[in-house]
Write an enzyme that holds these catalytic residues in place. Structure first.
Site, PDB file in Angstrom:
ATOM      1  CG  ASN A   9      -1.713   1.235   1.415  1.00  0.00           C
ATOM      2  OD1 ASN A   9      -1.777   2.062   0.518  1.00  0.00           O
ATOM      3  ND2 ASN A   9      -2.335   1.377   2.576  1.00  0.00           N
ATOM      4  CD1 TRP A  10       3.394   1.017  -3.106  1.00  0.00           C
ATOM      5  CD2 TRP A  10       3.453   2.374  -4.900  1.00  0.00           C
ATOM      6  NE1 TRP A  10       4.080   0.370  -4.106  1.00  0.00           N
ATOM      7  CE2 TRP A  10       4.131   1.178  -5.216  1.00  0.00           C
ATOM      8  CE3 TRP A  10       3.351   3.369  -5.875  1.00  0.00           C
ATOM      9  CZ2 TRP A  10       4.710   0.956  -6.471  1.00  0.00           C
ATOM     10  CZ3 TRP A  10       3.924   3.153  -7.120  1.00  0.00           C
ATOM     11  CH2 TRP A  10       4.612   1.957  -7.410  1.00  0.00           C
ATOM     12  CE  LYS A  11      -0.226   3.264   4.752  1.00  0.00           C
ATOM     13  NZ  LYS A  11      -0.247   3.363   6.195  1.00  0.00           N
ATOM     14  CG  HIS A  97      -5.935   1.957   4.987  1.00  0.00           C
ATOM     15  ND1 HIS A  97      -5.541   2.937   5.859  1.00  0.00           N
ATOM     16  CD2 HIS A  97      -4.924   1.065   4.910  1.00  0.00           C
ATOM     17  CE1 HIS A  97      -4.304   2.650   6.280  1.00  0.00           C
ATOM     18  NE2 HIS A  97      -3.911   1.515   5.724  1.00  0.00           N
ATOM     19  CD  GLU A  99      -3.067   5.582   6.630  1.00  0.00           C
ATOM     20  OE1 GLU A  99      -2.982   5.630   5.388  1.00  0.00           O
ATOM     21  OE2 GLU A  99      -2.187   5.054   7.349  1.00  0.00           O
ATOM     22  CD  GLU A 169      -3.831  -2.517   7.193  1.00  0.00           C
ATOM     23  OE1 GLU A 169      -2.683  -2.717   6.794  1.00  0.00           O
ATOM     24  OE2 GLU A 169      -4.481  -1.511   6.894  1.00  0.00           O
ATOM     25  N   GLY A 175       2.022   2.252  10.857  1.00  0.00           N
ATOM     26  CA  GLY A 175       2.970   3.357  10.733  1.00  0.00           C
ATOM     27  C   GLY A 175       3.600   3.784  12.044  1.00  0.00           C
ATOM     28  CB  SER A 215       4.729  -1.684  12.219  1.00  0.00           C
ATOM     29  OG  SER A 215       4.297  -0.344  12.420  1.00  0.00           O
ATOM     30  N   GLY A 237       4.685   1.278   4.804  1.00  0.00           N
ATOM     31  CA  GLY A 237       6.029   1.861   4.691  1.00  0.00           C
ATOM     32  C   GLY A 237       7.054   0.959   4.012  1.00  0.00           C
TER      33      GLY A 237
END
Ligand code: PGA
Length: 252
Positions: A9-11, A97, A99, A169, A175, A215, A237
């Site tokens: 997931n490149w975000k 997600h 976020e 998650e 993160g 993470s 990440g």
């Protein structure tokens, strides 16, 4: 045997040139290796999606979006529909997600609409769930995840579950450098599988791919993935660095 998956997931990272360059380096790396035995997906910003299927063709890599609109089409300025995503040749979309839930206030009912639209448009869904720190501390993390799945996902007819992957998650691990312990991950994954079984029966539950995210990195991936109900990872990440992402794919 259920499918193992590692999804990056490149975000909101990488401009067009950087993203396509990075994807090309992934293609080169994986083409020189024997088949990883797991599906490898890169979930990129929308701007990369139109170019990726061509770049990834004749490889085992697949592409995914990180979100889609909750409406089919029309006057929704700034939105990108599931049909538009699919029209690029993209196969997957992440829905729910944390976020999106936190910063854009996406609730379970809205995520259910997005899931419906994604599946209707022939996209496979990576449906995210997970509790925040306070919910785990209050020992209500099972209830929270149960509600997310019941309201977001479990209205689907059984036949559509084959196009869904669940990603657990824990929000406190995303993160932050804090990872769920392999036992915490296994415990929740097994719970999610049991909820799936209650709703859809043994066969569908046994075939459901459940990813861990939060993470995940080369140093902890192998141990987390060794758990029986953990079928791979959703990687933030560490998916932005070739060596780290490759090592995580190797670990699965
Ligand atoms: P992280 O993100 O690996 O950077 O913790 C995971 C995710 O948000 O999908």
């Amino acid at each position: 045997m259920r499918k193992k998956i590692v999804a990056g997931n490149w975000k909101m990272n990488m401009n067009l040139k950087e993203g396509l360059g990075f994807a090309a380096s992934l293609v080169k790396y994986f083409n020189e290796k024997p088949s990883p035995g797991a599906e490898v997906i890169i979930c990129t910003p929308f701007i990369h999606l139109a170019a990726l299927p061509e770049l990834l063709k004749n490889t085992e890599l697949k592409s995914g979006a990180q979100n889609c609109a909750s409406e089919a089409s029309g006057a929704f300025t700034g939105e990108v529909s599931a049909a538009m995503i699919r029209s690029t040749g993209t196969q997957y979309v992440i829905i729910g997600h944390s976020e999106r839930r936190t910063y854009y206030h996406e609730n379970n009912a809205l995520l259910n609409r997005k899931t419906r639209l994604a599946l209707d448009n022939d996209l496979k869904v990576i449906f995210c769930c997970g509790e925040v720190k306070e919910e785990r501390e209050a020992a209500i993390h099972h209830e929270v995840v149960k509600r997310q799945l019941e309201e977001g996902l479990f209205s689907l007819p059984a036949g559509e579950l084959k196009n869904v992957v669940i990603a657990y998650e824990p929000v406190w691990a995303i993160g932050t450098g804090l990872t769920a312990t392999p036992d915490q991950a296994q415990e929740m994954h097994s719970y999610i599988r049991s909820l799936t079984e209650e709703k859809y029966g043994k066969d569908i539950a046994a075939a459901m791919t459940i990813l861990y995210g939060g993470s995940c990195k080369p140093s902890n991936a192998a141990e987390i993935f060794s758990k029986p109900d953990v079928d791979g990872g959703l990687i933030g990440g560490a998916s932005l660095k070739l060596e780290d992402f490759a090592a995580i794919v190797e670990a699965v």
